[in-house]
Design an enzyme around this catalytic site. Structure first.
Site, PDB file in Angstrom:
ATOM      1  CG  HIS A   1      -1.860  -0.856   1.163  1.00  0.00           C
ATOM      2  ND1 HIS A   1      -2.457  -1.424  -0.152  1.00  0.00           N
ATOM      3  CD2 HIS A   1      -2.760  -1.696   2.013  1.00  0.00           C
ATOM      4  CE1 HIS A   1      -3.446  -2.493   0.188  1.00  0.00           C
ATOM      5  NE2 HIS A   1      -3.662  -2.514   1.521  1.00  0.00           N
TER       6      HIS A   1
ATOM      7  CG  HIS B   1      -7.692  -0.182   2.315  1.00  0.00           C
ATOM      8  ND1 HIS B   1      -8.261  -0.862   3.698  1.00  0.00           N
ATOM      9  CD2 HIS B   1      -6.933  -1.065   1.989  1.00  0.00           C
ATOM     10  CE1 HIS B   1      -7.768  -2.264   3.747  1.00  0.00           C
ATOM     11  NE2 HIS B   1      -6.663  -2.153   2.862  1.00  0.00           N
TER      12      HIS B   1
ATOM     13  CD  GLU C   1      -8.367  -3.311  -0.380  1.00  0.00           C
ATOM     14  OE1 GLU C   1      -7.424  -2.966  -0.624  1.00  0.00           O
ATOM     15  OE2 GLU C   1      -8.663  -4.323   0.585  1.00  0.00           O
TER      16      GLU C   1
END
Length: 399
Positions: free
Chosen positions: A147, A221, A360
């Site tokens: 991420h 997210h 996601e």
């Protein structure tokens, strides 16, 4: 079957203004479509010359549609902090995990309501090669990069600007990621927006450009529990939610959840959600520690110019339904396996394993290291190109 909630006429008579600067005290503004208030302030920092730099004030934006649905978001991480939607009886509840105060977000959290970038999901060993040059990134998920690194987009100040569009109120956030931030080449200029429509949709729209070849793969997210918050506790886990994912294939991963490079059918595996299925049904067939879903599905629709249907999930007791539509080819589904109760959320609710799920849409994990996926899932952005993604979270109720 489900039905979207009815749209009513909304009359807006509010002049839009830009969000406050770091040095100016923001003025609260209200209207039938939005409100803007001070949420907190980021810590002061020191520049290269040793001079103190005041931390920016963080604005919270509250969007309201004509049905009474409410979405709140802040300039830190462009995080969605609250989503209030009605159940089949018209009773509203907040279906998003998160905190009540900025300080709790600053202490660290598992990406509640945030936006992952510069590259969402995992990059194997924190390395990739682009145009014959190897780049090394931070490894913040075991041996892998996750991420965007140790200080990804979820931990950045995003300048927010409210707007009233043709489909409803929204907020546009902007951030400029400098060359070599977290090891990524190129200055990346990113804008993203949330728009709340009268069809009870949250439309998430991303755009990005670069001055050097780089990796760009953004993903929203939020953690959802469609039963909603109720006082100091969530009503229960999400294992009883019924899920359908419109994907006949997925990308199998290794023990660290990095894809192997294969694309395999979901048929005859616990990952088959091509027909509606209660999440808990095949949970016991999964391997890993902790047990749970955390993988990428290859959407049947592929990459598309307009958002196509990716998934539908229903919470039987409340009757709430969430549909996800996206332009992206991949769909990461996660069941909160790593939540362990240490994050105390709204109303003092402990967020335990399976307290929520994430949906996601994105390019496939580790795409930059999988040249065989270039046509299906290109995560490289070059000068002169524009990264684009539109994802829609549409709420309704069972008929």
């Amino acid at each position: 079957m489900y039905r979207a909630l009815p749209a009513l006429l909304l009359v807006v008579g509010v002049a839009m203004q830009s969000s406050p600067s770091a040095s100016a005290q923001p003025k609260a503004k209200t209207g039938p479509a939005f409100a803007e208030t001070l949420y907190g302030k980021l810590p002061d920092t020191t520049d290269k010359a040793g001079k103190k730099v005041a931390g920016p004030r963080i604005t919270e934006f509250k969007l309201t549609n004509s049905n009474g649905m409410i979405v709140k978001c802040i300039e830190f991480g462009a995080i969605i902090t609250e989503i209030h939607v009605p159940d089949k009886d018209g009773k509203f509840a907040d279906v998003a995990l998160g905190f009540e105060k900025l300080d709790d977000y600053l202490k660290g959290h598992p990406y509640f309501g945030s936006n992952a970038g510069r590259c969402a999901n995992r990059i194997a060993k924190g390395k990739f090669t682009l145009d014959d040059k190897e780049f090394t990134l931070a490894t913040n998920n075991g041996a892998n990069h996750l991420h965007g690194g140790k200080e990804g987009f979820d931990k950045k100040y995003w300048k927010g600007e409210p707007f009233l569009g043709a489909t409803g109120p929204g907020v546009k956030f902007t951030y400029r990621s400098p060359d070599m931030e977290e090891g990524y080449p190129g200055n990346l200029s990113v804008s993203m927006s949330y728009t709340l429509t009268d069809n009870n949709e949250i439309v998430v729209d991303y755009r990005a450009t670069t001055d050097k070849a780089t990796v760009c793969n953004l993903a929203h997210h939020s953690y959802f529990n469609l039963a909603g918050h109720s006082g100091p506790n969530l009503p229960g886990d999400i294992l009883g939610h019924e899920l359908q994912i419109f994907a006949k294939t997925y990308t199998p991963g290794d023990d660290t959840l990095v894809p192997t490079g294969k694309i395999a059918p979901v048929a005859d595996t616990p990952f088959d959600f091509t027909k509606p299925k209660v999440i808990s049904k095949d949970l016991g067939l999964l391997r890993g520690d902790p047990i749970g879903y955390d993988l990428n599905f290859v959407l049947d629709k592929g990459t598309s110019e307009r958002p196509g249907l990716a998934a539908r999930i229903t919470e039987p007791k409340s009757g709430r339904v969430l549909e996800v539509l996206t332009t992206e080819p991949g769909f990461q589904f996660y069941t909160g396996n790593f939540l362990d109760g240490t994050n105390i959320g709204k109303g003092g609710a402990p967020y335990n394993r399976y307290s929520a799920f994430c949906m996601e849409p994105q390019r496939f994990p580790d795409s930059v290291n999988k040249p065989e996926w270039k046509e299906k899932s290109n995560a490289v952005l070059r000068p002169g190109e524009t990264y684009k993604q539109t994802t829609v979270y549409k709420f309704g109720v069972v008929k």
